[in-house]
Design a protein around this motif. Structure first.
Motif, PDB file in Angstrom:
ATOM      1  N   VAL A 129       0.835  -1.191   0.000  1.00 18.69           N
ATOM      2  CA  VAL A 129       0.000   0.000   0.000  1.00 18.69           C
ATOM      3  C   VAL A 129       0.875   1.248   0.000  1.00 18.69           C
ATOM      4  CG1 VAL A 129      -1.760   1.273   1.243  1.00 18.69           C
ATOM      5  CG2 VAL A 129      -1.894  -1.202   1.084  1.00 18.69           C
ATOM      6  N   TYR A 132       2.272   1.669  -3.376  1.00 17.68           N
ATOM      7  CA  TYR A 132       1.258   2.216  -4.286  1.00 17.68           C
ATOM      8  C   TYR A 132       1.061   3.713  -4.041  1.00 17.68           C
ATOM      9  CZ  TYR A 132      -3.000   2.388  -7.044  1.00 17.68           C
ATOM     10  OH  TYR A 132      -3.941   2.695  -8.000  1.00 17.68           O
ATOM     11  N   VAL A 133       1.097   4.109  -2.777  1.00 18.63           N
ATOM     12  CA  VAL A 133       0.954   5.530  -2.455  1.00 18.63           C
ATOM     13  C   VAL A 133       2.052   6.334  -3.142  1.00 18.63           C
ATOM     14  CG1 VAL A 133       1.161   7.222  -0.595  1.00 18.63           C
ATOM     15  CG2 VAL A 133      -0.262   5.210  -0.277  1.00 18.63           C
ATOM     16  N   LEU A 166      -2.083   5.840 -14.920  1.00 16.71           N
ATOM     17  CA  LEU A 166      -3.144   5.462 -13.984  1.00 16.71           C
ATOM     18  C   LEU A 166      -3.792   4.157 -14.427  1.00 16.71           C
ATOM     19  CD1 LEU A 166      -4.699   6.439 -11.470  1.00 16.71           C
ATOM     20  CD2 LEU A 166      -6.386   7.406 -13.016  1.00 16.71           C
ATOM     21  N   PHE A 167      -3.983   4.034 -15.746  1.00 13.01           N
ATOM     22  CA  PHE A 167      -4.594   2.815 -16.279  1.00 13.01           C
ATOM     23  C   PHE A 167      -3.772   1.600 -15.868  1.00 13.01           C
ATOM     24  CE2 PHE A 167      -4.926  -0.392 -19.600  1.00 13.01           C
ATOM     25  CZ  PHE A 167      -6.296  -0.587 -19.620  1.00 13.01           C
ATOM     26  N   VAL A 170      -3.956   1.022 -11.820  1.00 14.37           N
ATOM     27  CA  VAL A 170      -5.159   0.487 -11.169  1.00 14.37           C
ATOM     28  C   VAL A 170      -5.222  -1.028 -11.307  1.00 14.37           C
ATOM     29  CG1 VAL A 170      -6.555   2.570 -11.221  1.00 14.37           C
ATOM     30  CG2 VAL A 170      -6.630   1.021 -13.160  1.00 14.37           C
ATOM     31  N   PHE A 171      -4.702  -1.553 -12.424  1.00 17.03           N
ATOM     32  CA  PHE A 171      -4.680  -3.008 -12.539  1.00 17.03           C
ATOM     33  C   PHE A 171      -3.654  -3.609 -11.583  1.00 17.03           C
ATOM     34  CE2 PHE A 171      -6.888  -1.901 -16.394  1.00 17.03           C
ATOM     35  CZ  PHE A 171      -7.925  -2.813 -16.351  1.00 17.03           C
ATOM     36  N   LEU A 173      -3.152  -2.392  -8.744  1.00 16.32           N
ATOM     37  CA  LEU A 173      -3.844  -2.394  -7.454  1.00 16.32           C
ATOM     38  C   LEU A 173      -4.670  -3.673  -7.301  1.00 16.32           C
ATOM     39  CD1 LEU A 173      -4.516  -0.807  -4.870  1.00 16.32           C
ATOM     40  CD2 LEU A 173      -6.432   0.208  -6.079  1.00 16.32           C
ATOM     41  N   VAL A 174      -5.324  -4.081  -8.380  1.00 15.33           N
ATOM     42  CA  VAL A 174      -6.088  -5.332  -8.322  1.00 15.33           C
ATOM     43  C   VAL A 174      -5.154  -6.496  -8.011  1.00 15.33           C
ATOM     44  CG1 VAL A 174      -7.570  -6.891  -9.618  1.00 15.33           C
ATOM     45  CG2 VAL A 174      -7.840  -4.430  -9.888  1.00 15.33           C
ATOM     46  N   ILE A 177      -4.257  -6.461  -4.361  1.00 15.46           N
ATOM     47  CA  ILE A 177      -5.340  -6.954  -3.511  1.00 15.46           C
ATOM     48  C   ILE A 177      -5.449  -8.475  -3.619  1.00 15.46           C
ATOM     49  CG2 ILE A 177      -7.828  -6.888  -3.135  1.00 15.46           C
ATOM     50  CD1 ILE A 177      -7.735  -3.977  -4.066  1.00 15.46           C
ATOM     51  N   TYR A 180      -2.928  -9.885  -1.486  1.00 12.69           N
ATOM     52  CA  TYR A 180      -3.315  -9.752  -0.072  1.00 12.69           C
ATOM     53  C   TYR A 180      -4.298 -10.847   0.314  1.00 12.69           C
ATOM     54  CZ  TYR A 180      -6.126  -8.156   3.861  1.00 12.69           C
ATOM     55  OH  TYR A 180      -6.826  -8.107   5.023  1.00 12.69           O
ATOM     56  N   LEU A 181      -5.279 -11.080  -0.551  1.00 15.31           N
ATOM     57  CA  LEU A 181      -6.296 -12.082  -0.210  1.00 15.31           C
ATOM     58  C   LEU A 181      -5.684 -13.475  -0.139  1.00 15.31           C
ATOM     59  CD1 LEU A 181      -9.253 -10.699  -2.336  1.00 15.31           C
ATOM     60  CD2 LEU A 181      -9.043 -10.695   0.151  1.00 15.31           C
ATOM     61  N   PHE A 186       0.105  -7.214   3.342  1.00 14.60           N
ATOM     62  CA  PHE A 186       0.521  -6.318   2.274  1.00 14.60           C
ATOM     63  C   PHE A 186       2.035  -6.145   2.295  1.00 14.60           C
ATOM     64  CE2 PHE A 186      -3.956  -4.863   2.299  1.00 14.60           C
ATOM     65  CZ  PHE A 186      -4.186  -4.830   0.937  1.00 14.60           C
TER      66      PHE A 186
END
Lengths: 484, 456
Positions: A129, A132-133, A166-167, A170-171, A173-174, A177, A180-181, A186
């Motif tokens: 995270v 990503y920030v 950004l495009f 954002v992927f 970011l997926v 996540i 993480y799952l 993280f």
């Protein structure tokens, strides 16, 4: 606390300069220079105390959002410290190179400093995270640097840059996540080599690939780069090419390979192909350019192709070479953009046919441009050679199809072709009309370039000055790849 | 402390509303009512925080659990900040004292909505929250567009209330009680249960302006004064989101198809909201469509059907409400066309940089709260296996950057008028507070996440 200081010292500077009265540009630039110099000093201090035999060092870890296992986790290893040094150095150089900035100087220097926060942060963040920030943080100042202080098509270039990146992210970011799952944390360093399921790895790698490959950029996701580079002000071009492109390849090395080694092996042939295409296509486009800055921009696509080639090889030579190209490209392309910018300030043109005979009229500028060009084309003894040689060697030794390696090697010849043709037209010959009236570089301008020249020679002549930092880390990553 | 004392925040709001109506007769200055209202609302927020979690009261019709407490503190805080702004800028050309009262009453309704544990109380609270909203939307009495928009809003909202009430009546029929606890324990009623749940949620979806029931929002918003939109598009929406979460918790076990309904509405809202926002040249329409999109994201969290999803839905709506309100307040100061923002960086640099923080938060760029909203939301949705919807959502967030950046582009890269609106301290403080919250809830997001994850 040292790493925190390195990241957030520029933030303090950014806030101070942003809040200053608009007519205090001369104070703002001294503050910016002071802050970036102090930051560089901290990084050098860090590097002197750094033990190459150890892994992650200077770690800091504070819980941030414990419910999600998010922490403020920092640390450096041999690869991050290399990039951190480059980031701090080029930030200082960017500030000094912008000494004459007249348009909204306080905001300008605030943006440069804010950019340094993000760049430094990306290379030391060990939490996804947090990573990503910082990764996204760099977009905002760069958007404004291009959009406010850029060339005629700055608005188009800035938003294109922002949306493309950004495009990709954002992927990413997926992907983050999804990791993480799967793992419940993280923490980047806790995820290395966990032996995640192969199919899962493949898909997460795809998400990260989108995020990183846009940034690198890898063909065919590179189309934002020429616009952004050409429109950006010189200092922003230096940081964009020197640091921000490396964030993508750093992401592959720090995240994609150790966490998803199985997928990295599966993706290697595909990435090799794209890398070879990037090398040749970037070089061919560079050859066709009539604008000096565009030429340098497309040559970046070609050079970053070598980094990707090294990464995809998964060998110690390839990965060491990849970091070497990252470092060398940061230094050398920084030099090229700076000299092109200095010439442009005097001639108000970047067209190759209008700029010729630099060596007769302005021997210092011409000589330095020639030096940077030779470093860029990979002349042995200068830094560009180290990485290109090692990446090609690594790719040849690896299991990727040899044909792509041959194609990539052709890129070296093409690099010589477009660079030497540029050198011949721009540096040699009789001074053109635009060039005949200009004066040579000032002491400040030479002072900006000298550290880069020194680094180019140091790395080129004494490879180990760089590789001793990277090799221990690379060895670990290669072991993970081999074990997957 | 008796149960009567747990609702001191509500009494404060009610007292504030009545006081606001007459305050300007005592101190004859425009804005006094709103200032007094801000004071009452902040006292309400503080007392709500102090009172904290309490068991069911009044025969179980109201209960202050962790969700209710979090949401009611946020609701009261948001309206306090809003009233602070109103105290500075007013509702020109109309006087603002009734607006202050309506805002307090709507907040009161919202706070009761999140505490309600009974269908009748819930319905009355919803009406209490929306009635003042109609009046706020039609506040400019002599403007045809305002009245048209307000009438559209009123008629549609009444219709959806009735649809919802129809659903409530079936729920009552199935469970034999209007209490949430009884409805939750009632045996699954198959088709009839699904039928009634869908009616309830269609009503709520329309109130939340989720596609395909969103079409009133752009017209109503574009007719209204931006200052009204700033309130109506945020505070009631947060209360609505909390109610949707609450009802979903009760009804999903009996109606397994509900998450799919949410997923479909989410997909439609995200696509339609973002794509339709793109060509808008009026900030109110742009924010109306982007509001549709954000409701879509909220529904994505709800479609996860998990505790994490429910927490994420509320977190995300809070993350949406603060910056969204601030942007509309800026539009109320600067003008409602995107072009009115031109030259903002030159004439009001602080406001321009504020809008950067706010709009980037809405895009989901860190370190603002919007990014953490998306993080918890996507985490919950992916955990529930909604990969395709998450991919749509991330792609659409890039589209959203495209239209939010049109505002930033105007503000920073386009020259505009040089004269600026007069400086008004309370309004500046209000926008600054919302911006600081947008930033601080991101950087220090721990407590909010802790509250909400503990709540489910």
């Amino acid at each position: 606390m040292l790493l925190t200081a390195i990241i957030f010292l520029p933030l303090v500077g950014a806030i101070v300069t942003a809040l200053m009265p608009k007519d205090r540009g001369s104070v703002a630039r001294w503050i910016a220079a002071g802050v970036t110099a102090a930051d560089l000093a901290l990084v050098v201090f860090l590097a002197l105390r750094f033990d190459v035999a150890q892994g992650m060092q200077f770690a800091e870890k504070i819980a941030w959002v414990p419910q999600f296992g998010i922490s403020y986790h920092l640390g450096v290893d041999g690869i991050s410290i290399t990039m951190l040094f480059l980031s701090a150095l080029l930030s200082l150089i960017a500030v000094v190179a912008s000494w004459k900035m007249e348009t909204k100087p306080t905001a300008y220097f605030a943006m440069l400093l804010l950019l340094e926060v993000g760049m430094n942060g990306v290379f030391v963040a060990l939490d996804f995270v947090l990573f990503y920030v910082f990764w996204e943080l760099v977009l905002v100042p760069m958007y404004f640097l291009i959009g406010t202080w850029g060339g005629p098509r700055r608005e188009y270039a800035s938003i294109k840059f922002f949306l493309y990146t950004l495009f990709g992210s954002v992927f990413m970011l997926v992907g983050i996540i999804a990791l993480y799952l799967q793992t419940g944390t993280f923490d980047i360093s806790a995820m290395a080599d966990l032996g995640l399921p192969a199919t899962f790895q493949w898909w997460v790698f795809a998400a990260f690939f989108l995020g990183f490959a846009v940034k690198v950029p890898v063909f065919p996701l590179h189309t934002w780069l020429p616009d952004a580079h050409v429109e950006a002000p010189t200092a922003a071009s230096v940081l964009l090419a020197g640091i921000m492109l490396k964030m993508g390849t750093y992401g592959f090395i720090r995240i994609a390979l150790p966490i998803l080694p199985n997928a990295a092996n599966q993706w290697a042939p595909f990435i090799t192909a794209l890398a070879a295409i990037s090398i040749v296509y970037g070089a061919a486009l560079a050859f066709a350019q009539t604008d000096l800055k565009k030429l340098v921009a497309y040559s970046s696509v070609s050079h970053m192709g070598f980094v990707m080639l090294g990464i995809a090889s998964g060998t110690a030579e390839g990965l060491n070479g990849a970091v070497a190209v990252m470092f060398s490209h940061g230094v050398v392309t920084g030099m090229l953009f700076l000299i092109v910018g200095m010439v442009y300030e005097r001639t108000h043109t970047r067209m190759i046919q209008d700029v010729s005979g630099l060596s007769n009229q302005v021997p210092v500028a011409g000589g330095l441009l020639a030096f940077a060009s030779f470093a860029s084309l990979g002349l042995p003894g200068l830094s560009g050679f180290v990485g290109e040689f090692l990446t090609l060697l690594g790719a040849w030794k690896s299991s990727v199809p040899a044909a792509w390696v041959v194609i990539a090697a052709i890129g070296v010849l093409l690099a010589a072709a477009y660079t030497l043709s540029m050198v011949q037209r721009v540096i040699l010959g009789a001074p053109s009309e635009a060039v005949s009236k200009i004066s040579d570089l000032t002491v400040r301008e030479v002072a900006v370039l000298v550290p880069l020249v020194v680094l180019t020679l140091t790395v080129g002549l004494y490879w180990n000055s760089l590789l001793r930092f990277t090799d221990p880390v690379v060895t670990r990553i290669v072991a993970m790849l081999a074990g997957a | 402390m008796s149960a009567l004392a747990w609702f001191i925040p509500e009494y404060l709001l009610l007292a504030g509303a009545f006081f606001a109506l007459f305050a300007e007769l005592i101190v004859r200055r425009e804005g006094v009512a709103a200032a007094a209202g801000a004071l009452f609302a902040s006292l309400a927020a503080l007392s709500a925080l102090a009172i904290g979690v309490r068991p069911a009261a009044f025969g179980g019709v109201l209960e202050l659990d962790q969700v209710s407490v979090t949401v009611r503190v946020v609701l009261a805080t948001l309206s306090a900040v809003y009233l602070l702004w109103l105290a500075g800028r007013g509702m020109a050309p109309e006087r603002s004292r009734e607006a202050a009262a309506f805002v307090l009453l709507a907040t009161l309704g919202g706070m009761l909505m999140v505490a309600a544990r009974d269908l009748m109380v819930l319905f009355v609270s919803i009406e209490l929250a929306t009635m003042p909203a109609y009046l706020l939307m039609g506040y400019r009495r002599d403007d045809e567009h305002t009245l048209e928009g307000a009438l559209k809003y009123f008629l549609l909202s009444m219709t959806t209330s009735l649809v919802m009430l129809y659903g409530f009546s079936f729920l009552f029929g199935i469970a034999g009680s209007t209490s949430f606890a009884a409805i939750a324990e009632a045996p699954g009623a198959g088709l009839l249960g699904a039928f009634s749940a869908v009616f309830v949620f269609v009503g709520l979806l329309a109130k939340m302006s989720a596609a395909p029931f969103h079409y009133w929002a752009p017209d109503a918003y574009a007719g209204a004064s931006p200052a009204s939109v700033a309130f109506v598009s945020t505070v009631p929406k947060l209360a609505g989101a909390a109610v949707m979460v609450r009802l979903a918790v009760i009804l999903v076990p009996g109606v397994p198809a509900l998450p799919t309904v949410f997923a479909v509405a989410s997909l439609a809202s995200m696509l339609l909201g973002n794509l339709a926002a793109f060509p808008q040249s009026d900030v109110r329409r742009l924010m109306a469509y982007s509001g549709v999109a954000h409701t879509g994201y909220m529904l994505l969290a709800l479609s996860a059907g998990s505790a994490a999803g429910n927490a994420a839905a509320i977190y995300y709506t809070i993350a949406y409400a603060a910056p969204s309100m601030a942007i509309m307040l800026l539009a109320a100061e600067e003008g409602t066309a995107v072009d009115d923002f031109a030259g903002l960086a030159a004439r009001r640099p602080a406001a321009a940089w504020t809008s950067v923080v706010l709009l980037l938060s809405l895009v989901g760029v860190p370190p603002m709260v919007g990014m953490f909203g998306k993080l918890v939301l996507f985490t919950a949705a992916l955990d529930a296996g909604r990969l395709a919807l998450v991919l749509v959502a991330v792609a659409m967030s890039v589209v959203s950057a495209g239209y939010y950046f049109r505002v930033l582009r105007a503000a920073f890269f386009v020259g505009g008028r040089a004269e600026r609106v007069p400086r008004v301290l309370p309004a500046a403080v209000a926008v600054a507070l919302l911006t600081a919250a947008t930033l601080a809830l991101g950087v220090f997001t721990g407590p909010l996440v802790r509250w909400l994850t503990a709540a489910f």
